[in-house]
Design a protein around this motif. Sequence first.
Motif, PDB file in Angstrom:
ATOM      1  N   ILE A 153       0.825  -1.234  -0.093  1.00  0.00           N
ATOM      2  CA  ILE A 153       0.070  -0.102   0.107  1.00  0.00           C
ATOM      3  C   ILE A 153       1.054   1.221  -0.005  1.00  0.00           C
ATOM      4  CG2 ILE A 153      -1.691   1.357   1.134  1.00  0.00           C
ATOM      5  CD1 ILE A 153      -2.751  -1.642   0.332  1.00  0.00           C
ATOM      6  N   LEU A 154       0.672   2.355  -0.674  1.00  0.00           N
ATOM      7  CA  LEU A 154       1.530   3.564  -0.984  1.00  0.00           C
ATOM      8  C   LEU A 154       0.532   4.576  -0.549  1.00  0.00           C
ATOM      9  CD1 LEU A 154       4.042   4.189  -1.989  1.00  0.00           C
ATOM     10  CD2 LEU A 154       3.279   4.866  -4.060  1.00  0.00           C
ATOM     11  N   LEU A 155       1.102   5.504   0.472  1.00  0.00           N
ATOM     12  CA  LEU A 155       0.266   6.734   0.704  1.00  0.00           C
ATOM     13  C   LEU A 155       0.951   7.777   0.133  1.00  0.00           C
ATOM     14  CD1 LEU A 155       0.299   6.091   4.691  1.00  0.00           C
ATOM     15  CD2 LEU A 155      -1.754   6.494   3.415  1.00  0.00           C
ATOM     16  N   ILE A 156       0.130   8.897  -0.462  1.00  0.00           N
ATOM     17  CA  ILE A 156       0.630   9.794  -1.286  1.00  0.00           C
ATOM     18  C   ILE A 156      -0.304  11.268  -1.125  1.00  0.00           C
ATOM     19  CG2 ILE A 156       1.618   8.244  -3.300  1.00  0.00           C
ATOM     20  CD1 ILE A 156      -0.565   9.300  -4.767  1.00  0.00           C
ATOM     21  N   GLY A 157       0.295  12.466  -1.370  1.00  0.00           N
ATOM     22  CA  GLY A 157      -0.520  13.541  -0.994  1.00  0.00           C
ATOM     23  C   GLY A 157       0.742  14.678  -0.653  1.00  0.00           C
ATOM     24  N   ASP A 158       0.207  16.003  -0.514  1.00  0.00           N
ATOM     25  CA  ASP A 158       0.906  16.990  -0.380  1.00  0.00           C
ATOM     26  C   ASP A 158       1.718  16.664   1.323  1.00  0.00           C
ATOM     27  OD1 ASP A 158       0.110  18.121  -2.339  1.00  0.00           O
ATOM     28  OD2 ASP A 158      -0.331  19.939  -1.490  1.00  0.00           O
ATOM     29  N   SER A 159       2.645  17.403   1.325  1.00  0.00           N
ATOM     30  CA  SER A 159       3.447  17.553   2.778  1.00  0.00           C
ATOM     31  C   SER A 159       2.567  18.172   3.781  1.00  0.00           C
ATOM     32  CB  SER A 159       4.836  18.375   2.634  1.00  0.00           C
ATOM     33  OG  SER A 159       5.406  18.290   3.705  1.00  0.00           O
ATOM     34  N   LEU A 182       0.504   9.425 -10.365  1.00  0.00           N
ATOM     35  CA  LEU A 182       0.022   8.172 -10.113  1.00  0.00           C
ATOM     36  C   LEU A 182      -0.215   7.319 -11.462  1.00  0.00           C
ATOM     37  CD1 LEU A 182      -2.794   7.182  -7.572  1.00  0.00           C
ATOM     38  CD2 LEU A 182      -2.587   5.757  -9.783  1.00  0.00           C
ATOM     39  N   GLU A 183      -1.090   8.119 -12.198  1.00  0.00           N
ATOM     40  CA  GLU A 183      -1.035   7.693 -13.702  1.00  0.00           C
ATOM     41  C   GLU A 183       0.311   7.263 -14.407  1.00  0.00           C
ATOM     42  OE1 GLU A 183      -3.370   9.048 -17.717  1.00  0.00           O
ATOM     43  OE2 GLU A 183      -4.137   9.623 -15.759  1.00  0.00           O
TER      44      GLU A 183
END
Length: 210
Positions: A17-23, A112-113
């Motif tokens: 599982i990967l967590l992504i998003g702004d700081s 992501l794409e």
Amino acid sequence: MGSSGQGQSNYDLSFKILLIGDSAVGKSSLLVSFISNVVDDLSPTVGVDFKIKFLTVGGKKLKLTIWDTAGQERFRTLTSSYYRGAHGIILVYDVTRRDTFTNLSDVWAKELELYSTNEDCLKMLVGNKVDRESERVVSREEGVSLGKELGCLFLECSARTRENVEQCFAELALKIMEVPRLLEEGSTVKRNILKQKQEHQTPPSGGCCS
């Protein structure tokens, strides 16, 4: 749905599982809240960190390897390789900061794409910090709408109060198990890990005196 400590080998499936998003949207807090049931104010992640969590979902014992990526631009190239082979990706935003929400479609969905190698990968949109309701600037309805637009599951949570934290990961894991190819990959990952362990533990055959 139960959870258990680290260091186990008696699990049925292994997922990445990967967590992504702004700081500073709370990715690390979300992860620590899920792993240890404790939340502290955490420093921004530098590069990439990962943690392992064992839990039982849908009657299956799962090993989740959860990668927490830095939101800062300067680490972006470093984290691109961590998209490879992810079975689930959680896109996190802060409901009190609109820029973190708009960046999901402007920046993160495009990334992501570009980098995700698994077309069956399940995605979940998570609005964090709902405990700060009086500061909210992104409505739940907007989150639901963007989730549909990006083809993501959707949940709001609070890493600080742990509201919906376990549900984020458990619901994503359940949906991953509904995809035959991801289910097969989860089994294969486990078989490969066990095979490597067995090979490592097999003592070398000694020479024989004549």
